[in-house]
Design an enzyme around this catalytic site. Structure first.
Site, PDB file in Angstrom:
ATOM      1  N   CYS B 109      11.439  96.256  96.743  1.00 14.70           N
ATOM      2  CA  CYS B 109      11.857  94.924  97.179  1.00 14.70           C
ATOM      3  C   CYS B 109      11.218  94.723  98.537  1.00 14.70           C
ATOM      4  O   CYS B 109      11.706  95.261  99.531  1.00 14.70           O
ATOM      5  CB  CYS B 109      13.381  94.818  97.262  1.00 14.70           C
ATOM      6  SG  CYS B 109      13.928  93.264  97.994  1.00 14.70           S
ATOM      7  N   CYS B 112      13.666  92.530 101.016  1.00 17.72           N
ATOM      8  CA  CYS B 112      14.949  93.044 101.544  1.00 17.72           C
ATOM      9  C   CYS B 112      15.200  94.418 100.942  1.00 17.72           C
ATOM     10  O   CYS B 112      14.440  95.350 101.231  1.00 17.72           O
ATOM     11  CB  CYS B 112      16.106  92.068 101.348  1.00 17.72           C
ATOM     12  SG  CYS B 112      16.296  91.322  99.720  1.00 17.72           S
ATOM     13  N   SER B 113      16.216  94.553 100.096  1.00 18.92           N
ATOM     14  CA  SER B 113      16.534  95.892  99.580  1.00 18.92           C
ATOM     15  C   SER B 113      17.126  95.807  98.183  1.00 18.92           C
ATOM     16  O   SER B 113      17.951  96.625  97.818  1.00 18.92           O
ATOM     17  CB  SER B 113      17.519  96.583 100.518  1.00 18.92           C
ATOM     18  OG  SER B 113      18.702  95.811 100.620  1.00 18.92           O
ATOM     19  N   CYS B 114      16.706  94.818  97.398  1.00 21.65           N
ATOM     20  CA  CYS B 114      17.266  94.623  96.064  1.00 21.65           C
ATOM     21  C   CYS B 114      17.082  95.889  95.225  1.00 21.65           C
ATOM     22  O   CYS B 114      15.995  96.461  95.185  1.00 21.65           O
ATOM     23  CB  CYS B 114      16.599  93.433  95.388  1.00 21.65           C
ATOM     24  SG  CYS B 114      16.896  91.898  96.276  1.00 21.65           S
TER      25      CYS B 114
END
Lengths: 237, 205
Positions: B109, B112-114
């Site tokens: 991702c 972000c941090s999906c």
């Protein structure tokens, strides 16, 4: 926004450093900020897109030098101060100075399991026309929105092929700014490494992109077997 | 699976500045009635001890041993994964990516941090870090080499950038020498990194 969160393709951040037998949390405060962020998210005071936008608005140098849970803390405080739920002074002191605002709901322990399993699906019904189908060649628009967007810079202006159609989903560029779900068709688009990075390679990057990020360049149904060559041709067309 | 009880390193009187800030914020939100402390404790316990990559390993092991399930995982991963009891937050729209002798998949991702929480738990620090988010798309083979993974030149590396709410689970190739194994035995050798695509399942490991 062309903010610090849009990291794809940058270099200079050093090697990836996997940690052997990494614990889920590295300090107790990480546990608490994770739980606070999820619990406040469950109050319905904002949506996930607004939450991501709050984090990407952190000044770039601060963002890049913060750990991920530090970014979450800064983002959570911003979401709450913007909505008048807390003041900066309260966040620092840890004591209530202005009355609490009514919330849509408060997450209780008994509701934790059900709230988790329900999740927050982003698909929404829509009567919008689907403009692209699997196999179509498309170009990601060269746009630079100043608000929230999920079109990464490294894809802008690049030509790829639709490989998956996910139906209509909440459009983050609208949702993050309180302008409603505005559901749009969501596709997975396959870009060749040559198209993105200008070097010969078998490799590809797949990106989930909403229809407003894409434009038709004619020529549909590119056979998969032609791969990068046909995509390059399509771009010149 | 990381179950280690680390993390009390800032306990007692020597709280770090960030720990003090989070503590102040929690006190404030409890005082305002915005959060229920018991709910916070349960959330921590859920994501620290209940939900992790063992869930995803069971999905992979079933796909390796049950062709009907593998087919369902290919066509409707969300429903297939729900049928094993893994669903909800950050796994609402799942896609399974099957590695083959020709194709290696890896997930990132960049924005972000999906990450697919119901099947893999919370992401490791490196997944959320600037080096991984920046380089996975431009230099996937270089990143893989930092995990000790080398993909032959004749294979395609497919990187999946999770920019929407679709979450990706890599189904690694089943290693040779595991014929006749039970799903439990197979699940035990499926690593978290192999389901992100930064590792391979090996036997012996």
């Amino acid at each position: 926004m062309n903010g610090p969160q849009d990291m794809g393709g940058q270099t200079g951040f050093g090697p990836v450093m996997p940690e052997i037998n990494e614990p889920v949390f590295h300090a107790d405060w990480e546990r608490r900020i994770l739980a606070l962020t999820v619990a406040m998210g469950a109050t319905g005071s904002w949506n996930i897109d607004a939450s991501r936008h709050a984090r990407e608005k952190i000044p770039a140098l601060k963002y890049w030098s913060s750990s991920y849970y530090e970014i979450w803390l800064q983002g959570l405080i911003k979401l709450m101060t913007e909505r008048g739920l807390v003041t900066d002074a309260e966040a620092v002191s840890g004591h209530m100075q202005v009355a609490a605002k009514p919330l849509k709901r408060v997450l209780t322990a008994e509701n934790v399991p059900a709230t988790r399993t329900k999740g927050g699906p982003s698909n929404r019904p829509s009567n919008r026309q689907q403009s692209f189908a699997v196999g179509d060649t498309v170009r990601a628009r060269n746009i630079h929105p100043t608000g929230h967007t999920r079109l990464p810079r490294y894809a802008r202006g690049k030509v790829g092929e639709i490989v998956l159609v996910h139906g209509t989903h909440v459009f983050p560029d609208s949702s993050a700014h309180g302008r409603g779900d505005d559901p749009q068709w969501l596709y997975t688009v396959r870009f060749s490494a040559r198209e993105l990075w200008g070097r010969e390679s078998l490799d590809h990057v797949h990106i989930d992109l909403w229809e407003p990020y894409l434009e038709s360049i004619g020529g549909t149904g590119v056979p998969r077997a032609l791969g990068g060559a046909s995509l390059r041709h399509g771009r010149e067309a | 699976m990381p179950h280690d009880e680390h993390g009390n390193d800032h306990g007692g009187s020597g709280l770090s500045p960030i720990a003090l800030r989070v503590k102040a914020l929690e006190s404030l939100l409890v005082e305002k009635g915005y959060v229920d402390p018991a709910a916070l404790d349960l959330l921590v316990d859920t994501y620290e001890t209940k939900i992790g990559p063992r869930n995803g390993a069971r999905v992979v092991a079933k796909a390796w041993t049950d062709q009907a399930f593998a087919d369902r995982l290919k066509t409707d991963a969300t429903a297939a994964i729900v049928s094993l009891g893994y669903e909800g937050r950050q796994g609402e729209h799942m896609v399974a990516l099957f590695n083959t002798p020709q194709v290696h998949n890896m997930v990132v991702c960049t924005l972000c941090s999906c990450y697919p929480w119901p099947v893999l738990g919370l992401p490791p620090v490196w997944y959320k870090s600037m080096p991984y988010r920046s380089r996975a798309v431009i230099d996937p083979r270089g990143v893989l080499s930092e995990f000790g993974v080398s993909i032959p030149d004749h294979m395609e590396v497919r990187v999946w950038d999770s920019t929407a709410e679709v979450r990706y689970l890599v189904v690694p190739q089943r290693p040779a020498g595991t014929d006749g194994w039970s799903q439990e035995q197979l699940a035990a050798i499926v690593t978290r990194d192999s389901m992100i695509g930064t590792g391979l399942v090996k036997f012996p490991p």
